[in-house]
Design a protein around this motif. Structure first.
Motif, PDB file in Angstrom:
ATOM      1  N   VAL A 283      20.977  32.884  29.701  1.00  0.00           N
ATOM      2  CA  VAL A 283      19.933  33.555  30.673  1.00  0.00           C
ATOM      3  C   VAL A 283      18.677  33.784  30.066  1.00  0.00           C
ATOM      4  O   VAL A 283      18.738  34.647  28.784  1.00  0.00           O
ATOM      5  N   LYS A 284      17.706  33.576  30.494  1.00  0.00           N
ATOM      6  CA  LYS A 284      16.360  34.139  29.882  1.00  0.00           C
ATOM      7  C   LYS A 284      16.166  35.668  29.688  1.00  0.00           C
ATOM      8  O   LYS A 284      16.678  36.334  30.815  1.00  0.00           O
ATOM      9  N   LYS A 285      16.038  36.176  28.603  1.00  0.00           N
ATOM     10  CA  LYS A 285      15.976  37.509  28.203  1.00  0.00           C
ATOM     11  C   LYS A 285      14.812  37.897  27.550  1.00  0.00           C
ATOM     12  O   LYS A 285      14.226  37.057  26.673  1.00  0.00           O
ATOM     13  N   THR A 286      14.196  39.066  27.924  1.00  0.00           N
ATOM     14  CA  THR A 286      12.988  39.723  26.979  1.00  0.00           C
ATOM     15  C   THR A 286      13.411  40.862  26.443  1.00  0.00           C
ATOM     16  O   THR A 286      13.798  41.812  27.170  1.00  0.00           O
ATOM     17  N   ALA A 287      13.246  40.964  25.225  1.00  0.00           N
ATOM     18  CA  ALA A 287      13.702  42.421  24.521  1.00  0.00           C
ATOM     19  C   ALA A 287      12.351  43.030  23.861  1.00  0.00           C
ATOM     20  O   ALA A 287      11.519  42.401  23.487  1.00  0.00           O
ATOM     21  N   TYR A 288      12.683  44.418  24.074  1.00  0.00           N
ATOM     22  CA  TYR A 288      11.576  45.338  23.440  1.00  0.00           C
ATOM     23  C   TYR A 288      12.415  45.689  21.979  1.00  0.00           C
ATOM     24  O   TYR A 288      13.414  45.800  21.779  1.00  0.00           O
ATOM     25  N   TYR A 289      11.453  45.610  20.920  1.00  0.00           N
ATOM     26  CA  TYR A 289      12.085  45.960  19.560  1.00  0.00           C
ATOM     27  C   TYR A 289      10.949  46.801  18.632  1.00  0.00           C
ATOM     28  O   TYR A 289       9.979  46.563  19.095  1.00  0.00           O
ATOM     29  N   THR A 290      11.603  47.431  17.672  1.00  0.00           N
ATOM     30  CA  THR A 290      10.744  48.248  16.655  1.00  0.00           C
ATOM     31  C   THR A 290      11.601  48.421  15.536  1.00  0.00           C
ATOM     32  O   THR A 290      13.008  48.339  15.736  1.00  0.00           O
ATOM     33  N   ARG A 291      10.969  48.853  14.323  1.00  0.00           N
ATOM     34  CA  ARG A 291      11.783  49.371  13.415  1.00  0.00           C
ATOM     35  C   ARG A 291      11.838  50.730  13.302  1.00  0.00           C
ATOM     36  O   ARG A 291      10.997  51.432  13.603  1.00  0.00           O
ATOM     37  N   VAL A 292      13.101  51.362  12.939  1.00  0.00           N
ATOM     38  CA  VAL A 292      13.078  52.852  12.816  1.00  0.00           C
ATOM     39  C   VAL A 292      13.952  53.078  11.613  1.00  0.00           C
ATOM     40  O   VAL A 292      15.117  52.747  11.392  1.00  0.00           O
ATOM     41  N   GLY A 293      13.287  53.515  10.510  1.00  0.00           N
ATOM     42  CA  GLY A 293      13.766  53.586   9.227  1.00  0.00           C
ATOM     43  C   GLY A 293      14.190  52.379   8.621  1.00  0.00           C
ATOM     44  O   GLY A 293      13.387  51.439   8.601  1.00  0.00           O
ATOM     45  N   ASP A 294      15.544  52.527   8.497  1.00  0.00           N
ATOM     46  CA  ASP A 294      16.084  51.171   7.733  1.00  0.00           C
ATOM     47  C   ASP A 294      16.679  50.144   8.883  1.00  0.00           C
ATOM     48  O   ASP A 294      17.588  49.478   8.413  1.00  0.00           O
ATOM     49  N   LEU A 295      16.392  50.549  10.065  1.00  0.00           N
ATOM     50  CA  LEU A 295      17.088  49.504  11.097  1.00  0.00           C
ATOM     51  C   LEU A 295      15.985  49.021  12.028  1.00  0.00           C
ATOM     52  O   LEU A 295      14.743  49.319  11.963  1.00  0.00           O
ATOM     53  N   VAL A 296      16.318  47.855  12.448  1.00  0.00           N
ATOM     54  CA  VAL A 296      15.397  47.082  13.430  1.00  0.00           C
ATOM     55  C   VAL A 296      16.302  47.253  14.825  1.00  0.00           C
ATOM     56  O   VAL A 296      17.375  46.749  14.711  1.00  0.00           O
ATOM     57  N   CYS A 297      15.640  47.990  15.775  1.00  0.00           N
ATOM     58  CA  CYS A 297      16.525  47.996  17.164  1.00  0.00           C
ATOM     59  C   CYS A 297      15.850  47.608  18.287  1.00  0.00           C
ATOM     60  O   CYS A 297      14.319  47.439  18.307  1.00  0.00           O
ATOM     61  N   GLY A 298      16.483  46.955  19.358  1.00  0.00           N
ATOM     62  CA  GLY A 298      15.840  46.785  20.424  1.00  0.00           C
ATOM     63  C   GLY A 298      16.822  46.959  21.882  1.00  0.00           C
ATOM     64  O   GLY A 298      17.973  47.256  21.523  1.00  0.00           O
ATOM     65  N   SER A 299      16.161  46.409  22.886  1.00  0.00           N
ATOM     66  CA  SER A 299      16.968  46.806  24.057  1.00  0.00           C
ATOM     67  C   SER A 299      16.147  45.745  25.077  1.00  0.00           C
ATOM     68  O   SER A 299      14.696  45.740  25.206  1.00  0.00           O
ATOM     69  N   GLY A 300      16.898  44.856  25.860  1.00  0.00           N
ATOM     70  CA  GLY A 300      15.915  43.796  26.666  1.00  0.00           C
ATOM     71  C   GLY A 300      16.808  43.734  28.165  1.00  0.00           C
ATOM     72  O   GLY A 300      17.786  44.175  28.347  1.00  0.00           O
ATOM     73  N   TYR A 301      16.082  42.894  28.855  1.00  0.00           N
ATOM     74  CA  TYR A 301      16.395  42.823  30.273  1.00  0.00           C
ATOM     75  C   TYR A 301      16.446  41.209  30.488  1.00  0.00           C
ATOM     76  O   TYR A 301      15.708  40.369  29.769  1.00  0.00           O
ATOM     77  N   TYR A 302      17.262  41.111  31.352  1.00  0.00           N
ATOM     78  CA  TYR A 302      17.453  39.712  31.590  1.00  0.00           C
ATOM     79  C   TYR A 302      16.604  39.372  33.025  1.00  0.00           C
ATOM     80  O   TYR A 302      16.598  40.078  33.951  1.00  0.00           O
ATOM     81  N   VAL A 303      15.882  38.043  32.655  1.00  0.00           N
ATOM     82  CA  VAL A 303      14.865  37.957  33.866  1.00  0.00           C
ATOM     83  C   VAL A 303      15.920  37.146  34.881  1.00  0.00           C
ATOM     84  O   VAL A 303      16.827  36.377  34.759  1.00  0.00           O
ATOM     85  N   GLN A 304      15.511  37.514  36.194  1.00  0.00           N
ATOM     86  CA  GLN A 304      16.551  37.050  37.229  1.00  0.00           C
ATOM     87  C   GLN A 304      16.471  35.574  37.572  1.00  0.00           C
ATOM     88  O   GLN A 304      15.388  34.912  37.614  1.00  0.00           O
ATOM     89  N   PRO A 305      17.537  35.024  37.626  1.00  0.00           N
ATOM     90  CA  PRO A 305      17.711  33.525  37.912  1.00  0.00           C
ATOM     91  C   PRO A 305      17.082  33.189  39.200  1.00  0.00           C
ATOM     92  O   PRO A 305      16.878  33.859  40.088  1.00  0.00           O
TER      93      PRO A 305
END
Length: 147
Positions: free
Chosen positions: A125-147
């Protein structure tokens, strides 16, 4: 009399449709909720560092179809993800973009297709995620676009 009955039936029907639409919307996370989840994760990582990883990988950072994902900057291996922990994020096109463009203190977006947790189908399913670098990690969280 007929007009009152017709109005009552129309009102009840409209209320039922609105309730069903609201219930369907509440079934899935929103863009705002995904961003808030990422902001919570970033704050925890800034306070606790890598010691926060088990908490990020727990139910306290999962809400319906929203979750946190994190990969090491050094080797791009996923250390937080409900189903793909241990996978190299560079195996995915969106992962290459995320790892190449993540900057500490700046949240970016990427859109791609991914299987929705708990879905009846394995179809992506189409998903858009927000992401950023935090120290030695790259983290994110995304939401799924409604079908």
């Amino acid at each position: 009399m007929f007009r009152k009955l017709a109005f009552a039936v129309a009102s009840v029907s409209a209320l039922m449709l609105a309730t069903m639409a609201l219930a369907e919307t509440a079934k899935y996370g929103t863009a705002e909720e995904a961003r808030a989840l990422l902001d919570r994760a970033v704050a925890l990582l800034q306070a606790e560092g890598r010691a926060a990883i088990p908490q990020l990988d727990s139910d306290s950072f999962r809400d319906r179809d929203l979750y946190i994902f994190c990969s090491n900057v050094s080797d791009s291996v996923s250390v937080v993800h409900p189903t793909a922990k241990g996978v190299t994020i560079l195996d995915y096109d969106f992962g290459k973009e995320v790892m190449a463009n993540a900057i500490e203190g700046e949240v970016k977006e990427v859109t791609y297709e991914w299987r929705r947790p708990g879905a009846d189908s394995d179809a992506p399913v189409k998903k858009t995620a927000y992401y950023t670098r935090v120290g030695d990690l790259v983290c994110g969280s995304g939401y799924y676009v409604q079908p």
